[in-house]
Design a protein around this motif. Sequence first.
Motif, PDB file in Angstrom:
ATOM      1  N   ARG A  28      -0.404   4.153  -8.432  1.00  0.00           N
ATOM      2  CA  ARG A  28      -0.879   3.367  -9.191  1.00  0.00           C
ATOM      3  C   ARG A  28      -0.181   2.004  -8.303  1.00  0.00           C
ATOM      4  NH1 ARG A  28       3.215   0.270 -11.755  1.00  0.00           N
ATOM      5  NH2 ARG A  28       5.557   1.119 -11.751  1.00  0.00           N
ATOM      6  N   PHE A  29      -1.346   1.091  -8.456  1.00  0.00           N
ATOM      7  CA  PHE A  29      -1.662  -0.180  -8.315  1.00  0.00           C
ATOM      8  C   PHE A  29      -1.053  -1.472  -9.295  1.00  0.00           C
ATOM      9  CE2 PHE A  29      -3.873   2.212  -5.385  1.00  0.00           C
ATOM     10  CZ  PHE A  29      -3.772   2.167  -3.933  1.00  0.00           C
ATOM     11  N   GLN A  53      -1.229 -12.061  -4.810  1.00  0.00           N
ATOM     12  CA  GLN A  53      -1.762 -12.427  -3.431  1.00  0.00           C
ATOM     13  C   GLN A  53      -3.147 -12.263  -2.362  1.00  0.00           C
ATOM     14  OE1 GLN A  53       0.314 -12.183   0.506  1.00  0.00           O
ATOM     15  NE2 GLN A  53       1.277  -9.564  -0.383  1.00  0.00           N
ATOM     16  N   VAL A  54      -2.322 -10.259  -3.344  1.00  0.00           N
ATOM     17  CA  VAL A  54      -4.159  -9.371  -3.440  1.00  0.00           C
ATOM     18  C   VAL A  54      -5.402 -10.328  -4.000  1.00  0.00           C
ATOM     19  CG1 VAL A  54      -4.903  -7.614  -3.864  1.00  0.00           C
ATOM     20  CG2 VAL A  54      -2.456  -8.011  -2.245  1.00  0.00           C
ATOM     21  N   LEU A  83       0.982  -0.804   0.249  1.00  0.00           N
ATOM     22  CA  LEU A  83       0.286   0.163   0.105  1.00  0.00           C
ATOM     23  C   LEU A  83       0.743   1.331   0.032  1.00  0.00           C
ATOM     24  CD1 LEU A  83      -2.999  -1.205   2.086  1.00  0.00           C
ATOM     25  CD2 LEU A  83      -3.226  -0.854   0.096  1.00  0.00           C
ATOM     26  N   ILE A  84       2.085   1.175   0.870  1.00  0.00           N
ATOM     27  CA  ILE A  84       2.518   2.496   0.546  1.00  0.00           C
ATOM     28  C   ILE A  84       3.267   2.318  -0.171  1.00  0.00           C
ATOM     29  CG2 ILE A  84       5.062   3.116   2.185  1.00  0.00           C
ATOM     30  CD1 ILE A  84       4.506   1.938   4.409  1.00  0.00           C
ATOM     31  N   ARG A  85       3.841   1.562  -1.273  1.00  0.00           N
ATOM     32  CA  ARG A  85       4.543   1.602  -2.481  1.00  0.00           C
ATOM     33  C   ARG A  85       3.480   2.181  -3.567  1.00  0.00           C
ATOM     34  NH1 ARG A  85       9.215  -3.042  -1.832  1.00  0.00           N
ATOM     35  NH2 ARG A  85      10.415  -1.611  -0.524  1.00  0.00           N
ATOM     36  N   SER A  86       2.564   1.599  -4.019  1.00  0.00           N
ATOM     37  CA  SER A  86       1.808   1.974  -4.787  1.00  0.00           C
ATOM     38  C   SER A  86       1.438   3.255  -4.614  1.00  0.00           C
ATOM     39  CB  SER A  86       0.591   1.015  -4.645  1.00  0.00           C
ATOM     40  OG  SER A  86       0.470  -0.418  -4.369  1.00  0.00           O
TER      41      SER A  86
END
Length: 459
Positions: free
Chosen positions: A241-242, A247-248, A233-236
């Motif tokens: 951008r996601f 695993q998500v 989440l932090i890096r996205s």
Amino acid sequence: MTLPAMADAVAAHADWQVFLVSGLVLGTTGGLIALAFRGEKPPSGFREAIVFVTAAWFAFSIAGAIPFYSGNLGLGFTDAFFEAASGLTTTGSTVLTGLDSFPPGILLWRALLQWIGGIGVIVLGIWLLPALRVGGSQLFALESSEKTTRPYGRITPFVYRLLILYGGLTLSCMILYLICGMSFFNAVVHTMTTVSTGGFSTSDQSFGQFQGTAVYWVATVFMLLSSLPFLYLIRSLERRRFTPDIQVVLLLAFVTSASFGVFFFERYIVHDTPFHMFTLAVFNVVSIITTTGYAANDYLRFGPAVIVIFFVLTFFGGCSGSTAGGFKMFRIAILTAYIHALLRRMIRPHRIAAPRYQGQAVSDNVLEGVLVFAVLYTGSFAGFSLIYMMLGLDLETALSASGTALANVGPGVGNTIGPSGTFQSLPDAAKWSLAIEMILGRLEILGGILLLTPDFWCD
């Protein structure tokens, strides 16, 4: 402990003195210990880290139990320790009933334990557990150019980002709860137990005390967000951008399929609007698979098929590097890739078919760690189940109690410890075993087991 003391003081409840005295005693003790070792460089080896974290988890549980034990609840120390350990490990199992009439200080203290435990679990999972090589940390090297399993090289910049994200999720969830009609106190308490995927509530009805569907969807979204890898989440957010993560995707696939499965059986039992029934089905599924443990209703009355679905979901858990417990989606993805590679080699023995994750070959170290963890996870579940049966629990309760404690879920299945029951009636020996199993599950099992091996203590 100052915040619960203030809450009880405002409500004119005598327990504010318990929190204040407990805080002063523990604060003074901690301060004296810090002064006594001031200037001493602590040992920083792998063995010392494992001993420290394990001891700290038990020490914090004892400290957290003091207000439960010293207040007006009439709890013995066994029940007090169980409640505190359940809170700090974000398990959510409880021995308390009559929550609707409890003083605000105790309710806030339970939520604070889970909120603090949630962020502690994230740091633990990203900064200590990589050394255990149990297959839950290597995913943090999201790009092939990254050679380290520890993000940002040093802990300070990572913790800074983590606190901002955790605080942002907390504030956003609380605002939305208020918009949905929750009182300020309920919004604060349930926000803390939602973003930590803990599940403690202010009522014996858990989330069933709230009306409408909006509040259930808010809780569902934030339970899911908190069960995603926080580093992802932090890096996205930093990159704006996601990118897809196996695993998500796997977590969302399990949630979708299980929700429709529960809805299919629910509609034959409950006479309600389809949208409301589907809302409750999704909420309950997300609550269990993210190991939060909220309950919107007694979903076990929907029949044996639904009981099986929720029992299986107990073991899955969220993603690695999140506040969720369980086996974790990362390990499920690795095991699935490994089985697929084995089947391909069986069909064509001369083919080179290595298991892959995110398009990259899974190293032998990662694969070995996942396999060892799977064996230990299964063995711990079976071993503790046997202990509970020896202590007088029936087979259903023993299996469910072991699974929910090891995965840090909260409610189990059955009449005793199901979503409408508590762990109060269990014998004290079972409660101590469950508390130990909760902490063992939070330490990814191997951390606790290592302490029992002679080689760990030998140079």
